[in-house]
Scaffold this motif. Sequence first.
Motif, PDB file in Angstrom:
ATOM      1  N   ALA A   1      44.882 104.534  19.115  1.00  0.00           N
ATOM      2  CA  ALA A   1      46.062 104.469  18.251  1.00  0.00           C
ATOM      3  C   ALA A   1      45.837 105.335  17.020  1.00  0.00           C
ATOM      4  O   ALA A   1      44.710 105.473  16.538  1.00  0.00           O
TER       5      ALA A   1
ATOM      6  N   PHE B   1      50.408 106.000  19.826  1.00  0.00           N
ATOM      7  CA  PHE B   1      49.118 105.885  20.508  1.00  0.00           C
ATOM      8  C   PHE B   1      49.126 106.699  21.790  1.00  0.00           C
ATOM      9  O   PHE B   1      50.183 107.063  22.316  1.00  0.00           O
TER      10      PHE B   1
ATOM     11  N   GLU C   1      46.648  98.589  21.924  1.00  0.00           N
ATOM     12  CA  GLU C   1      46.988  99.692  21.024  1.00  0.00           C
ATOM     13  C   GLU C   1      48.191  99.329  20.144  1.00  0.00           C
ATOM     14  O   GLU C   1      48.229  99.691  18.966  1.00  0.00           O
TER      15      GLU C   1
END
Length: 165
Positions: free
Chosen positions: A46, A57, A135
């Motif tokens: 990310a 991300f 993420e």
Amino acid sequence: MSILPILTWPDPRLSQQCEHVGHADLRPLISDMFDTLYAAKGRGLAAPQIGVMKRLFVMDVTWKEGEHNPLVMIDPVVMACERVPVTMEEMCLSVPGVTVPVERHKAVTIQWTDETGDIHMGDFDGAEARVIQHEFDHLNGMVHFDRIDPALRTKLEDPYLEARG
């Protein structure tokens, strides 16, 4: 193309909510993020993990098995989650060497923008759903420690922090 430094916990930026990206040419950043992801032997990265506080991300869940399937999610939105919980061990590039048992949804439906500005919606399950949720947490200022029981967090986090000095 560059390999960027990855922030490590407890860097305060990893606890901050990210801003929406909107319209911007992110291709150089995305390229660097994939270079960084592969060099670090991760499956997802990310933007806040490299100090860019934007909702973005990259991921490639299958590359370690030999099949590249890179995916970029800009300004992702979780549209739906399958409420079936699945607990699995997770690692994080920002918390190196610590494996944490994290409960996540079995499947998710996500809407996102890609690097060309096209909007997509997709259903993901298995490893892809897990990486997306991991993420996505980074975009909201969370690491996997934030998803576990406080006693277990202390047990795992204290030795990590001591080792980092």
